[in-house]
Scaffold this motif. Structure first.
Motif, PDB file in Angstrom:
ATOM      1  N   UNK A 126       0.808  -1.218   0.000  1.00  0.00           N
ATOM      2  CA  UNK A 126       0.000   0.000   0.000  1.00  0.00           C
ATOM      3  C   UNK A 126       0.840   1.267   0.000  1.00  0.00           C
ATOM      4  N   UNK A 127       1.875   1.312   0.834  1.00  0.00           N
ATOM      5  CA  UNK A 127       2.662   2.548   0.928  1.00  0.00           C
ATOM      6  C   UNK A 127       3.845   2.590  -0.035  1.00  0.00           C
ATOM      7  N   UNK A 128       3.943   1.579  -0.899  1.00  0.00           N
ATOM      8  CA  UNK A 128       4.943   1.555  -1.982  1.00  0.00           C
ATOM      9  C   UNK A 128       6.376   1.695  -1.468  1.00  0.00           C
ATOM     10  N   UNK A 129       6.680   0.969  -0.374  1.00  0.00           N
ATOM     11  CA  UNK A 129       8.048   1.020   0.142  1.00  0.00           C
ATOM     12  C   UNK A 129       8.854  -0.230  -0.222  1.00  0.00           C
ATOM     13  N   UNK A 130       8.289  -1.077  -1.066  1.00  0.00           N
ATOM     14  CA  UNK A 130       9.034  -2.220  -1.584  1.00  0.00           C
ATOM     15  C   UNK A 130       8.878  -3.507  -0.804  1.00  0.00           C
ATOM     16  N   UNK A 131       8.066  -3.499   0.258  1.00  0.00           N
ATOM     17  CA  UNK A 131       7.794  -4.744   0.979  1.00  0.00           C
ATOM     18  C   UNK A 131       6.394  -4.694   1.583  1.00  0.00           C
ATOM     19  N   UNK A 132       5.908  -5.848   2.045  1.00  0.00           N
ATOM     20  CA  UNK A 132       4.551  -5.953   2.575  1.00  0.00           C
ATOM     21  C   UNK A 132       4.613  -6.178   4.081  1.00  0.00           C
ATOM     22  N   UNK A 133       4.015  -5.279   4.831  1.00  0.00           N
ATOM     23  CA  UNK A 133       3.941  -5.446   6.278  1.00  0.00           C
ATOM     24  C   UNK A 133       2.731  -6.306   6.632  1.00  0.00           C
ATOM     25  N   UNK A 134       2.663  -6.722   7.894  1.00  0.00           N
ATOM     26  CA  UNK A 134       1.508  -7.483   8.356  1.00  0.00           C
ATOM     27  C   UNK A 134       0.221  -6.670   8.202  1.00  0.00           C
ATOM     28  N   UNK A 135       0.270  -5.380   8.514  1.00  0.00           N
ATOM     29  CA  UNK A 135      -0.929  -4.547   8.389  1.00  0.00           C
ATOM     30  C   UNK A 135      -1.425  -4.493   6.949  1.00  0.00           C
ATOM     31  N   UNK A 136      -0.513  -4.390   6.000  1.00  0.00           N
ATOM     32  CA  UNK A 136      -0.907  -4.364   4.585  1.00  0.00           C
ATOM     33  C   UNK A 136      -1.470  -5.716   4.154  1.00  0.00           C
ATOM     34  N   UNK A 137      -0.811  -6.776   4.542  1.00  0.00           N
ATOM     35  CA  UNK A 137      -1.248  -8.134   4.200  1.00  0.00           C
ATOM     36  C   UNK A 137      -2.652  -8.390   4.754  1.00  0.00           C
ATOM     37  N   UNK A 138      -2.857  -8.018   6.001  1.00  0.00           N
ATOM     38  CA  UNK A 138      -4.144  -8.238   6.655  1.00  0.00           C
ATOM     39  C   UNK A 138      -5.244  -7.402   6.012  1.00  0.00           C
ATOM     40  N   UNK A 139      -4.978  -6.133   5.768  1.00  0.00           N
ATOM     41  CA  UNK A 139      -6.021  -5.246   5.252  1.00  0.00           C
ATOM     42  C   UNK A 139      -6.498  -5.666   3.872  1.00  0.00           C
ATOM     43  N   UNK A 140      -5.604  -6.208   3.059  1.00  0.00           N
ATOM     44  CA  UNK A 140      -5.977  -6.617   1.705  1.00  0.00           C
ATOM     45  C   UNK A 140      -6.667  -7.976   1.655  1.00  0.00           C
ATOM     46  N   UNK A 141      -6.361  -8.861   2.584  1.00  0.00           N
ATOM     47  CA  UNK A 141      -6.822 -10.252   2.457  1.00  0.00           C
ATOM     48  C   UNK A 141      -7.827 -10.685   3.523  1.00  0.00           C
ATOM     49  N   UNK A 142      -8.115  -9.836   4.502  1.00  0.00           N
ATOM     50  CA  UNK A 142      -8.970 -10.257   5.611  1.00  0.00           C
ATOM     51  C   UNK A 142     -10.366 -10.645   5.157  1.00  0.00           C
ATOM     52  N   UNK A 143     -10.990  -9.857   4.297  1.00  0.00           N
ATOM     53  CA  UNK A 143     -12.364 -10.145   3.866  1.00  0.00           C
ATOM     54  C   UNK A 143     -12.448 -11.510   3.198  1.00  0.00           C
ATOM     55  N   UNK A 144     -11.508 -11.814   2.308  1.00  0.00           N
ATOM     56  CA  UNK A 144     -11.501 -13.111   1.642  1.00  0.00           C
ATOM     57  C   UNK A 144     -11.193 -14.234   2.631  1.00  0.00           C
ATOM     58  N   UNK A 145     -10.308 -13.956   3.583  1.00  0.00           N
ATOM     59  CA  UNK A 145      -9.978 -14.964   4.593  1.00  0.00           C
ATOM     60  C   UNK A 145     -11.197 -15.331   5.427  1.00  0.00           C
ATOM     61  N   UNK A 146     -11.956 -14.324   5.855  1.00  0.00           N
ATOM     62  CA  UNK A 146     -13.168 -14.587   6.636  1.00  0.00           C
ATOM     63  C   UNK A 146     -14.168 -15.391   5.811  1.00  0.00           C
ATOM     64  N   UNK A 147     -14.320 -15.035   4.541  1.00  0.00           N
ATOM     65  CA  UNK A 147     -15.247 -15.759   3.668  1.00  0.00           C
ATOM     66  C   UNK A 147     -14.846 -17.225   3.543  1.00  0.00           C
ATOM     67  N   UNK A 148     -13.549 -17.473   3.420  1.00  0.00           N
ATOM     68  CA  UNK A 148     -13.067 -18.848   3.298  1.00  0.00           C
ATOM     69  C   UNK A 148     -13.267 -19.624   4.593  1.00  0.00           C
TER      70      UNK A 148
END
Length: 276
Positions: A126-148
């Motif tokens: 999200x913040x384009x710093x070249x890596x994915x933090x836990x907060x970014x990973x969670x915010x993008x995938x949580x909805x799909x994770x809950x659905x699964x």
């Protein structure tokens, strides 16, 4: 020319439409609904709307709260598995390796609405710093994770990370019980551990064993009066995996907490002849 009756009807329709329009705009501008992307302001991009849906406030029920907690626990297992060097951030190389190794991870990201064939890290970063933090990973995938979770109880991409973590933490539990480090748990060692830690009792109970009666005899498969690592693993591994899937950890492997929820201080060991 319009009859008085038709004129009155037209006026009534226009008034109703105007009232409904005003009510809808007011309703959509409320703070609660603005969190799910319903707003009277213009120009909200698709990416922003998608992010707002991921952060939506859902009315809490026992079912969806439980699914959300389980989803977050399993998402964290997946994140930690990808983060091979454990630096709390996923690099492009780590993500690429994980995607190549696990099609279920590819499916998770794809089902969350991302293009898995092109620059996956850039889409999640999200913040384009070249890596994915836990907060970014969670915010993008949580909805799909809950659905699964709601559809299948567990996430397919979390299966291997859960098994690996359960095995490692179960090993730590065994080592903690084996006070004299002779690779076998005696009746005295097991009794002391059970008296000290309710979480160990809970694990044994979750394995469909009775933590209050002859525990060693239940774990001692070959009946030689002690419990080896192999016997310990055989009897408790499945319960440990389920606990990790539900909470992210085997609780009995974590540091004991005191009444203030802080790690309990271990009693000082004084060696004879040694002065402070």
């Amino acid at each position: 020319s319009q009859t008085p009756q038709n004129h009155s009807t037209s006026f009534g329709i226009c008034y109703c439409l105007k009232t409904l329009s005003h009510t809808f705009v007011h309703w959509c501008s409320s703070p609660c609904l603005s969190k799910i992307g319903c707003s009277s302001s213009k120009g909200a991009g698709a990416a922003q709307a998608k992010e707002e849906v991921n952060q939506a406030v859902v009315p809490a029920t026992d079912n969806n709260a439980g699914a959300a907690d389980r989803a977050l626990a399993q998402l964290r297992l997946i994140f930690d598995k990808i983060d091979a060097n454990a630096d709390a951030a996923i690099s492009k190389a780590e993500l690429s390796k994980a995607l190549d190794a696990d099609t279920s991870l590819v499916d998770l990201i794809k089902d969350a609405g991302f293009n898995t064939t092109f620059s996956v890290l850039d889409q999640l970063d999200t913040n384009k710093d070249g890596h994915i933090t836990w907060d970014e990973f969670r915010s993008h995938l949580k909805v799909q994770a809950v659905a699964e979770i709601e559809a299948n109880t567990d996430m397919k991409a979390a299966e291997l990370p859960a098994k690996e973590k359960a095995l490692a933490q179960l090993r730590e539990v065994f080592k903690g019980i084996d006070a004299n480090a002779d690779a076998a748990v005696s009746k005295e060692e097991l009794s002391a551990a059970l008296q000290k830690d309710q979480r160990l009792k809970d694990l044994i109970k979750d394995a469909d064993l009775n933590p209050e009666f002859s525990v060693l005899e239940q774990l001692d498969t070959n009946e030689d009066g002690k419990v080896t690592w192999e016997e310990f693993e055989t009897n408790l591994y499945k319960a440990a995996v389920q606990e990790v899937k539900a909470t992210g950890d085997v609780a009995a492997a974590l540091p004991a907490l005191d009444e203030t929820n802080e790690p309990a201080k271990q009693p000082e060991v004084i060696v004879e002849g040694e002065t402070s």
